[in-house]
Every structure is written in structure tokens, then in C-alpha cells.
Scaffold this motif. Sequence first.
Motif, PDB file in Angstrom:
ATOM      1  N   ASN A 169       0.824  -1.207   0.000  1.00  0.00           N
ATOM      2  CA  ASN A 169       0.000   0.000   0.000  1.00  0.00           C
ATOM      3  C   ASN A 169       0.857   1.256   0.000  1.00  0.00           C
ATOM      4  N   HIS A 170       1.982   1.200   0.699  1.00  0.00           N
ATOM      5  CA  HIS A 170       2.903   2.325   0.707  1.00  0.00           C
ATOM      6  C   HIS A 170       3.418   2.602  -0.706  1.00  0.00           C
ATOM      7  N   VAL A 171       3.860   1.557  -1.380  1.00  0.00           N
ATOM      8  CA  VAL A 171       4.363   1.701  -2.745  1.00  0.00           C
ATOM      9  C   VAL A 171       3.272   2.218  -3.676  1.00  0.00           C
ATOM     10  N   SER A 172       2.112   1.584  -3.638  1.00  0.00           N
ATOM     11  CA  SER A 172       1.023   1.969  -4.544  1.00  0.00           C
ATOM     12  C   SER A 172       0.573   3.399  -4.303  1.00  0.00           C
ATOM     13  N   GLY A 173       0.542   3.812  -3.033  1.00  0.00           N
ATOM     14  CA  GLY A 173       0.100   5.161  -2.721  1.00  0.00           C
ATOM     15  C   GLY A 173       0.995   6.216  -3.336  1.00  0.00           C
ATOM     16  N   TRP A 174       2.302   6.076  -3.155  1.00  0.00           N
ATOM     17  CA  TRP A 174       3.221   7.078  -3.704  1.00  0.00           C
ATOM     18  C   TRP A 174       3.296   7.012  -5.224  1.00  0.00           C
ATOM     19  N   LEU A 175       3.246   5.815  -5.781  1.00  0.00           N
ATOM     20  CA  LEU A 175       3.359   5.701  -7.233  1.00  0.00           C
ATOM     21  C   LEU A 175       2.048   5.998  -7.946  1.00  0.00           C
ATOM     22  N   SER A 176       0.977   6.255  -7.189  1.00  0.00           N
ATOM     23  CA  SER A 176      -0.288   6.656  -7.807  1.00  0.00           C
ATOM     24  C   SER A 176      -0.299   8.128  -8.187  1.00  0.00           C
ATOM     25  N   ARG A 177       0.703   8.881  -7.761  1.00  0.00           N
ATOM     26  CA  ARG A 177       0.791  10.278  -8.169  1.00  0.00           C
ATOM     27  C   ARG A 177       0.911  10.364  -9.693  1.00  0.00           C
TER      28      ARG A 177
END
Length: 291
Positions: A169-177
Motif C-alpha cells: 500500500n505504501h508503494v502503490s500510494g506514492w506511485l499513484s501520483r
Amino acid sequence: MLIWLASYPRSGNTWLRLMLHDILTDGQSRPGGRAARNGFAPIVSSRSFIERQTDVQTSDLNDRELNACRRAAHDIAAGKAAAPFFVKVHDNHQPVGAGEDGLFSPAAGSLAIYLLRDPADVAVSLAGFAGIDLPRAVDILCDDHASRSHITRQPHHDQVAYHLGRWSNHVSGWLSRPSDQVLRIRYEDLHRDPAGQLRIVIGRLGLNVSQARIEAAVERTRFDHLSRQERRHGFNEAPAGRIFFRGGRIGDGRRLLSDADFARLVAANGAVMTAQGYAVRRPETRPETSR
């Protein structure tokens, strides 16, 4: 504008900060914590950073007020920065709870440089850093509610609590920018070709830096140099009684995690591991239990 140097803990954030600081100061800095002591790329969960921007005493705030204050601190710092202002962040990009505003408004910063590392290796590094066993480290990477307090029981001192969540979730959250607001750098690529990856970062920042200067920064921040400096002089981000620069190796997690721990890691994070190029299978030769 703010430049977010974002990552899950133990993913190479400090190493990248030291390299960037060396480049930007043309080698006038030295490893061993000077970047942090000189105020380069402060962590945004620092009470002093928040209070300096907002002139609000953070200890007086409840959780919701603190979340709003932190968001305001980012916006204020971004508005004041005449040049790129680097900040370190381990917070999850997503809101902590339903209905809450996120910490990272579009106004605060135009670019996030996100450091990504194989979660199996993160688990091994995290275990050594936090003084916990490997199963407990895997628990953290699989926990939607993981926070700073799961990693260290030491008092927060100058840091507020921050939310990590599970690794995927951490990865997906930042890379969703939006793509123009995030640059993904894989730790494995940085490890294999630090000068090449730094050239990508410097290019994205629009800075004019010679290849010779980049290569000199890489040489001065090699892991063996950093480790030697830490043993001689200490490092201000190391937990009491433990080493910060442990070696930065690739592949330890797939050798050292037990079958059960690796399976749990994949069950919780496998889809994002696959999407980011990390295999969800492991080498055939490995220990049978965690160490």
C-alpha cells in the motif's frame, strides 16, 4: 517547491540523501550524519520541522489537528522555497483513516523521488535496524496499521508518530501520483549503477552537474566508506547500540527468510511485487528457518 525523498524505511533513502548532498555541495560535506545535521532533507515527521513552518506547538494537538498541521507545514514550506527544497518522508501517501485529508496536497511539491526496494530485503534490514526477529519484521511489512512505533520503542523525541501501512500500500500510494510528479528509483538499480541512477535523478531535477562530480559523490558515499565513518564517528540516525549502514546487500531476504515468512510476505504484497518487477518465487537453495 518541495522535493519528496520518499520510501518505506530501510529502502535506501538515507544513502540517496547523502549522495545528493555530496553532489549539491560539490564534495564539501562528509558522510557520518552531516547532511542531517546541516539541515539537508529534514524528515517531515520532525516536530521541529512542523513547528518551524507553522509556529504551532505540536504537543498541544490531537491526532486530527496534527494531521492538518502537518499538511499546512508542507504547503508553507513549499511556498517559501525559492529553490528545490528536499525533504525526507516515510509516511504512507494515503490518508490514515476514512474521511481524513491526506498529508500531501498538490500544492506541496511538484516531484516525489520514490525509493523502492525488494520487500524481502527490507525485512532483513528492518530486523537488524530495529533489533527484532525476521518473522516480526515480516509482520510489519504485512500490517495495514504499521507505524513508526512498530519499528522502534524508543521515545519519539523530535518526531511525531507516522503511518506506514503494509509495504504494497505504501508503494502503490506514492506511485499513484501523476507521472510528472513522481520518479521511481529501484534500490537494486541504484546499488548496481549508482552513477547512472543519480544522473536520472539530477536530470529530472533540471540541475547542471558534471558526470565527474556525480562519480566523485558515488565514491565518497560507498557503503564501506559510510560504514567505516559510522564506526569511527557514529551516525545520528542509528538506534542506540546498533549499526545503521549494515551493508546494503541485494538478495539477503530471499536467502534468509523462512518458507513460511516469505509466503506471508507474498500473500500480503505479491501483486505489487510482481508489478514492480520483484519475483514472488525464491531461489531453491536457502535456509529452512528465519534467523
